[in-house]
Design a protein around this motif. Structure first.
Motif, PDB file in Angstrom:
ATOM      1  N   GLU A   1       0.849  -1.181   0.000  1.00  0.00           N
ATOM      2  CA  GLU A   1       0.000   0.000   0.000  1.00  0.00           C
ATOM      3  C   GLU A   1       0.894   1.243   0.000  1.00  0.00           C
ATOM      4  O   GLU A   1       1.742   1.409   0.873  1.00  0.00           O
ATOM      5  CB  GLU A   1      -0.905  -0.003   1.231  1.00  0.00           C
ATOM      6  CG  GLU A   1      -1.860  -1.188   1.279  1.00  0.00           C
ATOM      7  CD  GLU A   1      -2.546  -1.309   2.629  1.00  0.00           C
ATOM      8  OE1 GLU A   1      -2.291  -0.458   3.506  1.00  0.00           O
ATOM      9  OE2 GLU A   1      -3.326  -2.256   2.814  1.00  0.00           O
ATOM     10  N   TRP A   2       0.655   2.121  -0.962  1.00  0.00           N
ATOM     11  CA  TRP A   2       1.521   3.283  -1.140  1.00  0.00           C
ATOM     12  C   TRP A   2       1.583   4.151   0.110  1.00  0.00           C
ATOM     13  O   TRP A   2       2.651   4.570   0.537  1.00  0.00           O
ATOM     14  CB  TRP A   2       1.030   4.107  -2.337  1.00  0.00           C
ATOM     15  CG  TRP A   2       1.800   5.360  -2.557  1.00  0.00           C
ATOM     16  CD1 TRP A   2       3.036   5.491  -3.127  1.00  0.00           C
ATOM     17  CD2 TRP A   2       1.398   6.695  -2.221  1.00  0.00           C
ATOM     18  NE1 TRP A   2       3.426   6.802  -3.168  1.00  0.00           N
ATOM     19  CE2 TRP A   2       2.432   7.565  -2.619  1.00  0.00           C
ATOM     20  CE3 TRP A   2       0.253   7.226  -1.625  1.00  0.00           C
ATOM     21  CZ2 TRP A   2       2.347   8.943  -2.435  1.00  0.00           C
ATOM     22  CZ3 TRP A   2       0.172   8.602  -1.450  1.00  0.00           C
ATOM     23  CH2 TRP A   2       1.219   9.438  -1.855  1.00  0.00           C
ATOM     24  N   GLU A   3       0.432   4.404   0.729  1.00  0.00           N
ATOM     25  CA  GLU A   3       0.394   5.279   1.900  1.00  0.00           C
ATOM     26  C   GLU A   3       1.170   4.678   3.066  1.00  0.00           C
ATOM     27  O   GLU A   3       1.907   5.364   3.767  1.00  0.00           O
ATOM     28  CB  GLU A   3      -1.057   5.544   2.314  1.00  0.00           C
ATOM     29  CG  GLU A   3      -1.428   7.009   2.202  1.00  0.00           C
ATOM     30  CD  GLU A   3      -2.865   7.270   2.588  1.00  0.00           C
ATOM     31  OE1 GLU A   3      -3.485   6.452   3.282  1.00  0.00           O
ATOM     32  OE2 GLU A   3      -3.372   8.323   2.183  1.00  0.00           O
TER      33      GLU A   3
ATOM     34  N   PHE B   1       0.251   8.441 -10.303  1.00  0.00           N
ATOM     35  CA  PHE B   1      -0.407   7.685  -9.228  1.00  0.00           C
ATOM     36  C   PHE B   1      -0.763   8.601  -8.063  1.00  0.00           C
ATOM     37  O   PHE B   1      -1.855   8.478  -7.481  1.00  0.00           O
ATOM     38  CB  PHE B   1       0.487   6.553  -8.731  1.00  0.00           C
ATOM     39  CG  PHE B   1      -0.078   5.895  -7.503  1.00  0.00           C
ATOM     40  CD1 PHE B   1      -1.123   4.998  -7.612  1.00  0.00           C
ATOM     41  CD2 PHE B   1       0.398   6.214  -6.236  1.00  0.00           C
ATOM     42  CE1 PHE B   1      -1.685   4.425  -6.481  1.00  0.00           C
ATOM     43  CE2 PHE B   1      -0.154   5.643  -5.106  1.00  0.00           C
ATOM     44  CZ  PHE B   1      -1.199   4.743  -5.229  1.00  0.00           C
ATOM     45  N   GLN B   2       0.149   9.510  -7.699  1.00  0.00           N
ATOM     46  CA  GLN B   2      -0.141  10.405  -6.576  1.00  0.00           C
ATOM     47  C   GLN B   2      -1.363  11.268  -6.869  1.00  0.00           C
ATOM     48  O   GLN B   2      -2.194  11.507  -5.977  1.00  0.00           O
ATOM     49  CB  GLN B   2       1.084  11.270  -6.283  1.00  0.00           C
ATOM     50  CG  GLN B   2       2.244  10.484  -5.685  1.00  0.00           C
ATOM     51  CD  GLN B   2       3.472  11.346  -5.452  1.00  0.00           C
ATOM     52  OE1 GLN B   2       3.369  12.542  -5.245  1.00  0.00           O
ATOM     53  NE2 GLN B   2       4.643  10.738  -5.484  1.00  0.00           N
TER      54      GLN B   2
ATOM     55  N   HIS C   1      -4.361   8.997  -6.596  1.00  0.00           N
ATOM     56  CA  HIS C   1      -4.605   8.710  -5.178  1.00  0.00           C
ATOM     57  C   HIS C   1      -5.293   9.902  -4.500  1.00  0.00           C
ATOM     58  O   HIS C   1      -6.225   9.732  -3.703  1.00  0.00           O
ATOM     59  CB  HIS C   1      -3.276   8.393  -4.488  1.00  0.00           C
ATOM     60  CG  HIS C   1      -3.429   7.888  -3.092  1.00  0.00           C
ATOM     61  ND1 HIS C   1      -3.458   8.730  -2.000  1.00  0.00           N
ATOM     62  CD2 HIS C   1      -3.568   6.629  -2.599  1.00  0.00           C
ATOM     63  CE1 HIS C   1      -3.600   8.015  -0.900  1.00  0.00           C
ATOM     64  NE2 HIS C   1      -3.674   6.743  -1.231  1.00  0.00           N
TER      65      HIS C   1
ATOM     66  N   HIS D   1      -8.874  10.066  -5.688  1.00  0.00           N
ATOM     67  CA  HIS D   1      -9.668   9.002  -5.075  1.00  0.00           C
ATOM     68  C   HIS D   1     -10.030   9.358  -3.636  1.00  0.00           C
ATOM     69  O   HIS D   1     -11.137   9.064  -3.171  1.00  0.00           O
ATOM     70  CB  HIS D   1      -8.896   7.685  -5.117  1.00  0.00           C
ATOM     71  CG  HIS D   1      -9.642   6.548  -4.490  1.00  0.00           C
ATOM     72  ND1 HIS D   1      -9.265   5.968  -3.296  1.00  0.00           N
ATOM     73  CD2 HIS D   1     -10.757   5.881  -4.886  1.00  0.00           C
ATOM     74  CE1 HIS D   1     -10.102   5.005  -2.985  1.00  0.00           C
ATOM     75  NE2 HIS D   1     -11.015   4.922  -3.933  1.00  0.00           N
TER      76      HIS D   1
ATOM     77  N   MET E   1     -12.745   4.767  -7.523  1.00  0.00           N
ATOM     78  CA  MET E   1     -11.593   4.741  -8.408  1.00  0.00           C
ATOM     79  C   MET E   1     -11.973   4.940  -9.871  1.00  0.00           C
ATOM     80  O   MET E   1     -11.208   5.524 -10.634  1.00  0.00           O
ATOM     81  CB  MET E   1     -10.882   3.403  -8.231  1.00  0.00           C
ATOM     82  CG  MET E   1      -9.399   3.365  -8.165  1.00  0.00           C
ATOM     83  SD  MET E   1      -8.418   4.815  -7.916  1.00  0.00           S
ATOM     84  CE  MET E   1      -7.468   4.343  -6.497  1.00  0.00           C
TER      85      MET E   1
ATOM     86  N   SER F   1     -12.507   8.509 -10.373  1.00  0.00           N
ATOM     87  CA  SER F   1     -11.198   9.154 -10.180  1.00  0.00           C
ATOM     88  C   SER F   1     -10.350   9.042 -11.446  1.00  0.00           C
ATOM     89  O   SER F   1      -9.625   9.974 -11.799  1.00  0.00           O
ATOM     90  CB  SER F   1     -10.459   8.520  -8.997  1.00  0.00           C
ATOM     91  OG  SER F   1     -11.181   8.676  -7.801  1.00  0.00           O
TER      92      SER F   1
ATOM     93  N   THR G   1      -0.179  -1.091  -9.233  1.00  0.00           N
ATOM     94  CA  THR G   1      -0.485  -0.601  -7.893  1.00  0.00           C
ATOM     95  C   THR G   1      -1.652  -1.355  -7.257  1.00  0.00           C
ATOM     96  O   THR G   1      -2.650  -1.663  -7.911  1.00  0.00           O
ATOM     97  CB  THR G   1      -0.792   0.902  -7.916  1.00  0.00           C
ATOM     98  OG1 THR G   1      -1.837   1.158  -8.852  1.00  0.00           O
ATOM     99  CG2 THR G   1       0.445   1.693  -8.326  1.00  0.00           C
TER     100      THR G   1
ATOM    101  N   GLU H   1      -3.799  -0.295  -5.137  1.00  0.00           N
ATOM    102  CA  GLU H   1      -5.004   0.493  -4.925  1.00  0.00           C
ATOM    103  C   GLU H   1      -6.061   0.270  -6.000  1.00  0.00           C
ATOM    104  O   GLU H   1      -7.250   0.554  -5.775  1.00  0.00           O
ATOM    105  CB  GLU H   1      -4.638   1.976  -4.844  1.00  0.00           C
ATOM    106  CG  GLU H   1      -3.991   2.391  -3.547  1.00  0.00           C
ATOM    107  CD  GLU H   1      -2.561   1.909  -3.372  1.00  0.00           C
ATOM    108  OE1 GLU H   1      -1.999   2.067  -2.280  1.00  0.00           O
ATOM    109  OE2 GLU H   1      -1.985   1.356  -4.355  1.00  0.00           O
TER     110      GLU H   1
END
Length: 595
Positions: free
Chosen positions: A326-328, A358-359, A362, A365, A371, A374, A460, A462
């Protein structure tokens, strides 16, 4: 857009394909390690090697079944569930509470680590490699049976401590803790009650029995080992691990890197990862290995040898991430000191585009909460960013359409003299201040953006199992509807994604993609060359079938992009005095087919 412009577009697209194939077939060579066989410390130590079959005590071989019968200690956190085998103190059973194998309601949860004896065993080992003053059997090994000194369940608020006494004056402890997400902390200690000093090197090892059965083996995705050594990222596929040179010192095919200050090493899958992270500022030997005799892959982090004087205690700390990419969450660990941990996500060659894309996705979203919408919003933002170039391009195309009659007159006057035609056209372009190549700018920009977004959607986590609405419940998967059963109206079974007939099982989104490309094409003049005209006429439908089994999120992006492009081009052309008769072009094309 005339023949010259069309040829330029074709040449650009073909050049991009050639470059892509070249990088796939001839990737740039990796920087070799400075000294692959250099020891991590001045004292010789035994490199940790995972056993082919577990043993209850050093040197005593037993069956794999007995390993599964060993006592266990539970792991239970808000996001993880599993257990630790007291045989070897292995972290070898780990499930992700928040993730299921499929979107089906009864789908089992994802398993990241699995014990010896199961399919594709995958687990973490920690221990000490024996050095001066202590025999190999005097240190706990992969099969040592530990006792629980404190704790009953490993949870964020309750660490556990394992203990083992070698009966020769040394007591080993392993203190394990875990946070609310996916980070384990393992502190190993040695207390020396003997009469002489001893030397040992602490290590952590991730062991994988065989290549994962669910590996994608797709060029867009990296699966294998991933590591960071003093700021330099390294990625090695399983196939490349099997091709490493054999190292007598390591006893297997191996690649060894000396890390001086900060780094990490581990295995990465499509959406999951397990990584060893020695304490920041600690030098260690980072090694990736493949034992072809037993088909075992290993990722090791061996820290420098320490000397324990009589009556003294030493310790070594290692963190282990094991969970979802998970990116976060990964970014939060990076903020806490795990250097460049976000790079463990496979951003690819266009990382300078995939990361910001992606940022932005994200962020959208987080604001929108869906998504699919988004992705549509992201497309609008990207189109707005490149709008100045698009405006210039479509303005030039409108002027080219106005010059079409004059160009036809030039061709008739020059006859078969192509050189004369080209010269006359260049003079016409110069006189009217038209740049025929400017129409290619949106295409040139769209190629890297499209590839980067494809990478983001495919790689990713997400996007995995992210719903949009209605029948689209997983934007990372192809459109599940099919024209073969009238989009669900009939009970006729449709070919699966692995079937050779899957390409004709078109869903609603791919069909809308083909229509949107076809409508957009009607705004442009047909090439005068018959071959080119045929190629461009078939292109929308070829893309429709080619992208039919791509991720729904990517097809959704393309449909949105085509719709916005069509609208922009139509309005800009009208603002320059040219009124495209799109539906007239469509009617005339149908009449030509009938005649």
């Amino acid at each position: 857009m005339d023949d010259q412009n069309k040829n330029l577009i074709l040449a650009t697209a073909l050049s991009f394909v050639v470059i892509l194939v070249w990088f796939l077939l001839f990737p740039p060579p990796e920087k070799p390690a400075e000294d692959p066989n250099a020891p991590v410390a001045t004292t010789e130590v035994t490199s940790p090697v995972a056993p082919a079959t577990p043993a209850a005590t050093p040197g005593q071989s037993v069956t794999a079944e007995s390993a599964s019968d060993a006592p266990r200690l539970a792991i239970d956190t808000p996001r993880l569930k599993g257990s630790i085998s007291l045989q070897g103190g292995r972290i070898d059973q780990l499930f992700l509470k928040d993730y299921n194998e499929t979107i089906a309601k009864d789908s089992p949860t994802v398993q990241v680590l699995s014990p010896v004896g199961s399919d594709n065993a995958y687990y973490a080992l920690f221990g000490w490699a024996a050095g001066a003053g202590i025999a190999p059997e005097g240190v706990p090994g992969p099969n040592t049976v530990w006792a629980v000194e404190s704790g009953s369940t490993l949870a964020p608020a309750t660490p556990v401590t394992l203990v083992w006494d070698n009966g020769k004056g040394q007591t080993f402890r392993r203190i394990m803790s875990i946070d609310d997400n996916y980070m384990f902390s393992v502190e190993q200690t040695v207390t020396n009650a003997g009469d002489a000093s001893i030397s040992l090197a602490p290590y952590g090892v991730l062991v994988r029995h065989g290549e994962p059965k669910n590996a994608k083996k797709f060029f867009v995705l990296h699966e294998g080992t991933v590591g960071m050594a003093d700021g330099e990222l390294t990625e090695t596929t399983y196939g490349d691990l099997e091709d490493l040179d054999y190292s007598e010192r390591e006893g297997a095919r191996a690649d060894v890197t000396q890390v001086t200050e900060t780094g990490w090493i581990g295995f990465t899958d499509h959406y999951w990862m397990s990584t060893l992270i020695p304490a920041k500022g600690t030098a260690f030997k980072s090694a990736i290995k493949y034992d072809e005799r037993r088909d075992i892959f290993q990722a090791e982090a061996v820290q420098p040898t320490q000397t324990v004087a009589p009556g003294a205690t030493i310790s070594a700390k290692t963190q282990m991430f094991s969970g979802a990419k998970e990116w976060e969450v990964i970014r939060a660990y990076e903020d806490k000191g795990v250097e460049k941990f976000v790079d463990s996500i496979d951003w690819g060659w266009f990382f300078f585009l995939t990361k910001p894309i992606f940022q932005l996705l994200h962020f959208l979203h987080g604001f929108i909460g869906n998504m699919g919408w988004s992705i549509i919003a992201l497309t609008v933002v990207l189109k707005a960013i490149v709008f100045p170039l698009a405006y210039k391009s479509y303005s030039s195309m409108a002027k080219m359409k106005e010059l079409q009659p004059k160009m036809e007159e030039l061709k008739k006057a020059a006859g078969d003299d192509r050189a004369k035609v080209q010269q006359a056209m260049m003079e016409l372009y110069k006189k009217e201040k038209v740049n025929p190549a400017s129409g290619c700018l949106p295409i040139l920009i769209q190629i890297p953006i499209f590839f980067s977004l494809y990478k983001v959607i495919f790689v990713t986590l997400e996007l995995r199992h992210a719903p949009w609405f209605g029948w689209i419940q997983d934007l990372s998967a192809p459109d599940p509807s099919s024209i073969l059963n009238l989009f669900g109206l009939l009970s006729t079974p449709v070919p699966g994604p692995d079937s050779i007939f899957a390409i004709v099982s078109l869903g609603i989104l791919p069909i809308l993609l083909g229509i949107s490309m076809w409508l957009q094409q009607k705004l442009n003049p047909a090439p005068t060359d018959a071959t080119q005209a045929m190629i461009f006429a078939w292109m929308p439908w070829v893309f429709m079938f080619m992208l039919g089994n791509f991720a729904s999120g990517l097809v959704l992006y393309w449909i949105t992009n085509n719709t916005i492009t069509f609208t922009q081009q139509y309005l800009i052309m009208r603002s320059h005095g040219y009124r495209p008769d799109v539906f007239g072009n469509i009617r005339s094309s149908f009449k030509k087919k009938k005649t």
